[in-house]
Enzyme design. Structure first.
Site, mmCIF file in Angstrom:
data_model
loop_
_atom_site.group_PDB
_atom_site.id
_atom_site.type_symbol
_atom_site.label_atom_id
_atom_site.label_comp_id
_atom_site.label_asym_id
_atom_site.label_seq_id
_atom_site.Cartn_x
_atom_site.Cartn_y
_atom_site.Cartn_z
ATOM 1 N N HIS A 106 -22.726 -26.496 37.394
ATOM 2 C CA HIS A 106 -21.491 -27.218 37.718
ATOM 3 C C HIS A 106 -21.798 -28.676 38.022
ATOM 4 C CE1 HIS A 106 -23.124 -26.256 41.668
ATOM 5 N NE2 HIS A 106 -22.443 -27.299 42.129
ATOM 6 N N ASP A 108 -20.191 -31.468 40.689
ATOM 7 C CA ASP A 108 -19.443 -31.238 41.921
ATOM 8 C C ASP A 108 -17.977 -31.659 41.803
ATOM 9 O OD1 ASP A 108 -21.543 -30.099 43.333
ATOM 10 O OD2 ASP A 108 -22.310 -32.045 43.990
ATOM 11 N N HIS A 262 -25.630 -29.366 37.913
ATOM 12 C CA HIS A 262 -26.750 -28.744 38.617
ATOM 13 C C HIS A 262 -26.486 -27.271 38.886
ATOM 14 C CE1 HIS A 262 -24.046 -30.530 41.605
ATOM 15 N NE2 HIS A 262 -24.343 -29.504 42.375
ATOM 16 N N ARG A 276 -24.669 -31.487 52.559
ATOM 17 C CA ARG A 276 -24.286 -32.391 51.465
ATOM 18 C C ARG A 276 -23.191 -33.337 51.911
ATOM 19 N NH1 ARG A 276 -21.126 -29.902 46.429
ATOM 20 N NH2 ARG A 276 -19.323 -30.792 47.454
HETATM 21 O O1 LIG Z 1 -27.948 -25.635 47.363
HETATM 22 C C1 LIG Z 1 -28.248 -26.344 46.410
HETATM 23 O O2 LIG Z 1 -29.389 -26.492 46.015
HETATM 24 C C2 LIG Z 1 -27.183 -27.093 45.676
HETATM 25 C C3 LIG Z 1 -25.838 -26.673 46.115
HETATM 26 C C4 LIG Z 1 -24.806 -27.487 45.407
HETATM 27 O O3 LIG Z 1 -24.307 -27.113 44.385
HETATM 28 C C5 LIG Z 1 -24.452 -28.796 45.961
HETATM 29 O O4 LIG Z 1 -25.007 -29.200 46.971
HETATM 30 O O5 LIG Z 1 -23.591 -29.454 45.363
HETATM 31 FE FE LIG Z 2 -22.982 -28.612 43.640
#
Ligand SMILES: O=C(O)CCC(=O)C(=O)O
Ligand SMILES: [Fe+2]
Length: 295
Positions: A106, A108, A262, A276
């Site tokens: 995806h 974000d 990612h 995040r």
């Molecule tokens: O936990 C992760 O490594 C990435 C999770 C994720 O998709 C994000 O932080 O946008």
């Molecule tokens: Fe993500």
């Protein structure tokens, strides 16, 4: 500094592969000069995913860093993170009963009109093994399509629908989402974005569909939509379009959400906590809207 590292005016970078991804060496993210901030913003456009090891950020310092790099959004349009005090932080905690694994490719928050420009992720608690994150270079993937398929996808628009991942959650919370782009989110109306997005800073086109949030292509049959999206997803995730990061405590990753997707590898059996923040972005522009100079 390794033999591969290169120094720009304000940063020393170690590229992670031929196409994208770089480790930024020798900076303290709590104490950046204005020149380093500008250099990080431009390295983000060029290298798409940046890693900073050995950092010591608190939640407040992560938010301060984000504010220096851009305008911050809420941590997420609908997810609440009661474990943290900053509404800008999305707490990604595998022990949270509401945790959803991000084990689908995806970009974000593409289910909003203005998806974030970029994300800044910090490793807070890690399993002894596993839990890597992988990224795709969506501009490289666009460039490596054949010319006729590029011409096809240049013309397409896709619907992105946050209800796929977040609809049930938002209903459980009686439609009480967060403030996004100045308005409280109470429902997740599907949005349309061009299938090929022109990067507003570099002018480079990149594929802008993802299996996490894209529901279908507009104006084609359901069978055609599924076949086109399957083709693009298989192409996007070819190993040569990806990099993979093995996290260590103190790592901070920053990615350009306009040129990457990612995937969080779901292969760990111990708690994993990441935090995040996201930088506000603009409405994606397609090849035809951007005009001949961009593509
Ligand atoms: O936990 C992760 O490594 C990435 C999770 C994720 O998709 C994000 O932080 O946008
Ligand atoms: Fe993500």
């Amino acid at each position: 500094m390794t033999e591969h590292a290169t120094r720009t005016s304000a940063l020393t970078l170690d590229k992670l592969g031929p196409s994208f991804g770089a480790e930024v060496l020798g900076v303290d993210l709590r104490d950046l000069t204005d020149d380093q901030i500008l250099a990080i913003r431009s390295a983000l456009v060029e290298h798409k995913v940046l890693f900073f090891g050995g950092q010591d950020l608190t939640d407040a310092a992560q938010v301060d860093l984000g504010r220096r790099l851009g305008e911050l959004t809420a941590g997420h349009p609908v997810a609440h993170s009661p474990a943290v005090q900053h509404p800008e932080i999305y707490n990604i905690d595998s022990t949270d009963p509401e945790f959803s694994f991000s084990d689908v490719w995806h970009t974000d928050v593409t289910f909003m009109d203005k998806p974030p420009l970029g994300s800044i992720l910090r490793a807070v608690q890690l399993p002894t093994s596993g839990g890597d994150t992988s990224w795709v270079d969506t501009q490289l993937a666009y460039d490596s399509l054949s010319a006729p398929v590029r011409q096809l996808v240049d013309q397409l628009t896709a619907v992105h629908d946050g209800n796929r991942e977040w609809g049930a959650y938002l209903r459980r919370r009686q439609g009480q989402g967060n403030i996004w782009d100045g308005k409280q989110v109470t429902e997740l109306a599907p949005v349309e974005h061009p299938v090929v997005r022109v990067h507003p800073e570099s002018g480079r086109p990149g594929l802008f569909v993802n299996p996490g949030f894209t529901s279908h292509i507009v104006g084609v049959s359901d069978a055609e939509s599924r076949a086109i999206l399957d083709l693009l997803y298989a192409h996007l995730t070819k190993p040569e379009h990806t990099i993979r990061h093995r996290w260590q405590l103190g790592d901070v990753g920053i990615w350009d959400n306009r040129s990457t997707s990612h995937y969080a590898n779901r292969d760990y059996h111990e708690p994993r906590v990441m935090r995040r923040i996201t930088l506000a972005g603009d409405r994606p522009i397609g090849v035809r809207q951007a005009g001949p100079t961009a593509a």
